[in-house]
Write a protein that holds these residues in place. Structure first.
Motif, PDB file in Angstrom:
ATOM      1  N   ARG A 105      25.429  53.400  48.517  1.00 48.99           N
ATOM      2  CA  ARG A 105      24.875  52.187  48.657  1.00 48.99           C
ATOM      3  C   ARG A 105      23.767  51.937  48.621  1.00 48.99           C
ATOM      4  O   ARG A 105      23.024  52.714  49.267  1.00 48.99           O
ATOM      5  N   ARG A 106      23.139  51.030  47.942  1.00 48.85           N
ATOM      6  CA  ARG A 106      21.646  50.661  48.074  1.00 48.85           C
ATOM      7  C   ARG A 106      21.404  49.858  49.386  1.00 48.85           C
ATOM      8  O   ARG A 106      22.039  49.284  49.747  1.00 48.85           O
ATOM      9  N   SER A 107      20.218  50.750  49.981  1.00 48.39           N
ATOM     10  CA  SER A 107      20.030  50.223  51.265  1.00 48.39           C
ATOM     11  C   SER A 107      18.532  49.591  51.118  1.00 48.39           C
ATOM     12  O   SER A 107      17.646  49.648  50.420  1.00 48.39           O
ATOM     13  N   ALA A 108      18.105  48.623  52.245  1.00 42.04           N
ATOM     14  CA  ALA A 108      16.722  48.015  52.116  1.00 42.04           C
ATOM     15  C   ALA A 108      15.759  48.913  52.029  1.00 42.04           C
ATOM     16  O   ALA A 108      15.624  50.056  52.588  1.00 42.04           O
ATOM     17  N   GLY A 109      14.895  48.674  51.217  1.00 45.58           N
ATOM     18  CA  GLY A 109      13.499  49.548  50.999  1.00 45.58           C
ATOM     19  C   GLY A 109      13.900  50.761  50.066  1.00 45.58           C
ATOM     20  O   GLY A 109      13.143  51.442  49.710  1.00 45.58           O
ATOM     21  N   GLN A 110      14.952  51.101  49.678  1.00 47.32           N
ATOM     22  CA  GLN A 110      15.561  51.879  48.717  1.00 47.32           C
ATOM     23  C   GLN A 110      15.063  51.448  47.142  1.00 47.32           C
ATOM     24  O   GLN A 110      15.506  50.449  46.858  1.00 47.32           O
ATOM     25  N   PRO A 111      14.376  52.461  46.700  1.00 52.46           N
ATOM     26  CA  PRO A 111      13.986  52.034  45.068  1.00 52.46           C
ATOM     27  C   PRO A 111      15.488  51.956  44.315  1.00 52.46           C
ATOM     28  O   PRO A 111      16.587  52.311  44.815  1.00 52.46           O
ATOM     29  N   LEU A 112      15.253  51.148  43.396  1.00 55.49           N
ATOM     30  CA  LEU A 112      16.469  51.056  42.071  1.00 55.49           C
ATOM     31  C   LEU A 112      16.976  52.249  41.712  1.00 55.49           C
ATOM     32  O   LEU A 112      16.088  53.237  41.656  1.00 55.49           O
ATOM     33  N   PRO A 113      18.203  52.508  41.581  1.00 55.34           N
ATOM     34  CA  PRO A 113      18.736  53.722  41.242  1.00 55.34           C
ATOM     35  C   PRO A 113      18.883  54.069  39.693  1.00 55.34           C
ATOM     36  O   PRO A 113      19.868  54.020  39.357  1.00 55.34           O
ATOM     37  N   ILE A 114      17.763  54.346  39.206  1.00 53.50           N
ATOM     38  CA  ILE A 114      17.611  54.641  37.834  1.00 53.50           C
ATOM     39  C   ILE A 114      17.580  56.047  37.644  1.00 53.50           C
ATOM     40  O   ILE A 114      16.466  56.631  38.022  1.00 53.50           O
ATOM     41  N   PRO A 115      18.472  56.727  37.122  1.00 52.64           N
ATOM     42  CA  PRO A 115      18.381  58.184  36.713  1.00 52.64           C
ATOM     43  C   PRO A 115      17.301  58.420  35.779  1.00 52.64           C
ATOM     44  O   PRO A 115      16.852  57.718  35.232  1.00 52.64           O
ATOM     45  N   ASP A 116      16.799  59.639  35.969  1.00 51.37           N
ATOM     46  CA  ASP A 116      15.740  60.226  35.013  1.00 51.37           C
ATOM     47  C   ASP A 116      15.786  59.656  33.662  1.00 51.37           C
ATOM     48  O   ASP A 116      15.163  59.572  32.638  1.00 51.37           O
ATOM     49  N   TYR A 117      17.299  60.291  33.257  1.00 52.99           N
ATOM     50  CA  TYR A 117      17.726  60.024  31.843  1.00 52.99           C
ATOM     51  C   TYR A 117      17.445  58.686  31.216  1.00 52.99           C
ATOM     52  O   TYR A 117      17.443  58.509  30.025  1.00 52.99           O
ATOM     53  N   CYS A 118      17.441  57.956  32.188  1.00 52.39           N
ATOM     54  CA  CYS A 118      17.221  56.301  31.617  1.00 52.39           C
ATOM     55  C   CYS A 118      15.965  56.061  31.419  1.00 52.39           C
ATOM     56  O   CYS A 118      15.439  54.883  30.711  1.00 52.39           O
ATOM     57  N   ARG A 119      14.861  56.661  31.776  1.00 53.94           N
ATOM     58  CA  ARG A 119      13.427  56.467  31.629  1.00 53.94           C
ATOM     59  C   ARG A 119      13.158  57.003  30.133  1.00 53.94           C
ATOM     60  O   ARG A 119      13.446  58.095  29.744  1.00 53.94           O
ATOM     61  N   PRO A 120      12.027  56.099  29.426  1.00 55.91           N
ATOM     62  CA  PRO A 120      11.784  56.728  28.220  1.00 55.91           C
ATOM     63  C   PRO A 120      10.561  57.683  28.270  1.00 55.91           C
ATOM     64  O   PRO A 120      10.177  58.113  29.241  1.00 55.91           O
TER      65      PRO A 120
END
Length: 120
Positions: A105-120
């Motif tokens: 569960r995303r908590s306050a202050g936590q960065p967006l849950p974007i996996p490394d394979y999603c990044r260009p």
């Protein structure tokens, strides 16, 4: 992944937002976005939520299949590309599932849950 999944994002969230039980269950952290572009169950839910989640996932599968044909990709590749974008929209308190199959569960202050394979 550059499959052009962004084309679908206008339709994918709308399918989930039109289902009241899905909206409430998402806000409660019972269901959430999965890395593969589908909604999933972080905890056991009732039949109304299951029915609406199933309906959303059926519409998503149809969208992924349609785009896969147009892009020369597999529906799974399209689903993962869409999942990358949908994970970027997870808000505080919502549940999400990454490829390691651990619900969080995303908590306050936590960065967006974007996996490394999603990044260009």
């Amino acid at each position: 992944m550059t499959i052009g999944a962004g084309v679908l994002l206008w339709a994918v969230p709308l399918a989930a937002q039109s289902a009241p039980a899905v909206v409430a269950a998402r806000a409660a952290g019972q269901i959430g976005e999965r890395y593969d572009g589908y909604l999933g169950y972080a905890v056991a839910t009732g039949p109304a939520v299951r029915s609406q989640v199933d309906a959303v996932n059926i519409r998503r599968r149809a969208l992924f299949t349609d785009l896969a044909v147009k892009r020369g990709a597999s529906p799974q590749e399209v689903g993962i590309a869409v999942g990358c974008e949908l994970l970027g929209g997870v808000v505080v308190g919502e549940a999400y599932l990454l490829a390691d199959n651990v619900w969080r569960r995303r908590s306050a202050g936590q960065p967006l849950p974007i996996p490394d394979y999603c990044r260009p």
